[in-house]
Design an enzyme around this catalytic site. Structure first.
Site: not given
Length: 390
Positions: A57, A110, A182, A207
């Site tokens: 983690r 977005y 972004d 993406k």
């Protein structure tokens, strides 16, 4: 030796033969915890006094390699990775904002990001000023009025607007604000925001970085100190990337330059064709001379990207009629794949928003988001023409 090209960087940056196995492809460390021969060596790693890993983690050799690769492509000191792009965005903002903080951002982001700034963080006492993306003067004035964080997305999803990163980052630097960008649509092949003054750059790695529609992930890159703040939040929240996903991402990054250059060229050809089509009322693509931010894109971008959007005469009814007739495009809620992907914002990027909210963000109901794959440009154009003819 001259600066290597985008495909050479994609293949070779940070790559090395694995010392233990001599493998060219990095092995996958698919384990949860890492064992030590004694407590002293274990404790040294746990306290950061020695290199190593404790628990997946927190960190993992395979995810480390993915983070280093993207950071190198972006020209960053460090990077940290996440389960999804939204995990990267939320965790970054959670790490940097506090009640009373002020954010300046833009409408054309977005849909999930837009909701963070209009609903989630304001409820936590963060002032979020969401500006008209086209008005650089107003955005700069709000930044210079004083803020803690500037959040930008360029090109924007799905309207493909381009923000002047150098100008807005300079304004942010003057007031001590952190700039987060972004870069999902552009990829580090086309734009490297840190070169234009940004402090952090993030991606929905699902993406273009992944590129094959078979993985979800996110990544944030920047200076060591800022990335460590984001990493510390990610470690506690538990939004880190799985090593199996990181291995697939590393595979995909080797063809990033090749894929994006092909998508750049095809998207421009398709956009130029659609601009003259009688059924199309508007085409949004930064590579077109008619694009309102073409001059900024030409200065800021090495390529104009594989994403475009266009509005159909006839509104949403036309969208419903035309899209199912496409033979070389999947109707799906993703982008950046080797396959062409198409869909309206009402079912993809801005499905969470109401009709009124989409209209307020400048997104007409007849808009189609078109993510160009690596198919031949002539076939995609023939496909679009056949569907639009109906």
């Amino acid at each position: 030796m001259s600066q290597p090209g985008p495909s050479t960087r994609s293949v070779h940056l940070t790559e090395q033969v694995d010392e233990a196995t001599r493998s060219v492809v990095p092995p996958i460390a698919a384990n949860s915890a890492f064992a030590y021969p004694d407590v002293a060596s274990w404790r040294a790693v746990a306290l950061g006094e020695a290199d190593g890993h404790i628990y997946a983690r927190n960190s993992n050799p395979t995810t480390d390699r993915f983070e280093a690769k993207v950071a190198a492509l972006e020209g960053a000191e460090a990077g940290t990775s996440f389960t999804t792009g939204m995990a990267a965005i939320f965790t970054t903002l959670h790490a940097l904002l506090r009640p009373g903080s002020r954010v300046v951002t833009v409408k054309d982001t977005y849909g999930g990001t837009y909701l963070l700034f209009t609903e989630v963080f304001p409820a936590w006492g963060v002032q979020c000023d969401v500006m008209d993306t086209d008005d650089h003067d107003a955005i700069e004035a709000e930044i210079r009025a004083g803020c803690d964080l500037v959040y930008l997305e360029t090109p924007t999803n799905p309207t493909c607007k381009v923000l002047d990163l150098a100008r807005l980052s300079a304004a942010a630097a003057d007031v001590g604000a952190t700039v987060v960008v972004d870069n999902t649509f552009a990829t580090p092949i086309n734009t490297r925001p840190l070169e234009h003054g940004a402090d952090l750059v993030l991606h929905s790695a699902s993406k273009f970085l992944g590129g094959h529609g078979d993985v979800l992930g996110g990544v944030v890159c920047g200076g060591e100190d800022l990335v460590h703040r984001v990493y510390a939040a990610r470690e506690i929240i538990g939004t880190g990337m799985d090593p199996q996903v990181a291995a697939l991402m590393l595979r995909s990054l080797k063809t990033l330059g090749l894929r994006v250059e092909r998508q750049n060229a095809t998207a421009l050809t398709v956009a130029e064709h659609l601009e003259g089509h009688p059924r199309v009322t508007r085409v949004n693509y930064p590579g077109l001379a008619s694009h309102p931010h073409h001059d900024v894109a030409a200065r800021q971008m090495d390529g104009f990207g594989g994403m475009l959007s266009f509005a159909l005469d006839g509104g949403f009814a036309a969208v419903e009629e035309v899209l199912p007739k496409l033979q070389y495009a999947y109707l799906a809620a993703n982008l950046g794949q080797v396959e062409t992907i198409v869909g309206p914002p009402a079912t993809t990027s801005h499905v969470e928003l109401t009709d009124a909210e989409r209209a307020g963000a400048g997104i007409p109901e007849g808009l189609v988001r078109y993510s160009v794959g690596v198919e031949d440009a002539a076939d995609l154009i023939d496909d679009l023409d056949a569907a639009l003819a109906t």
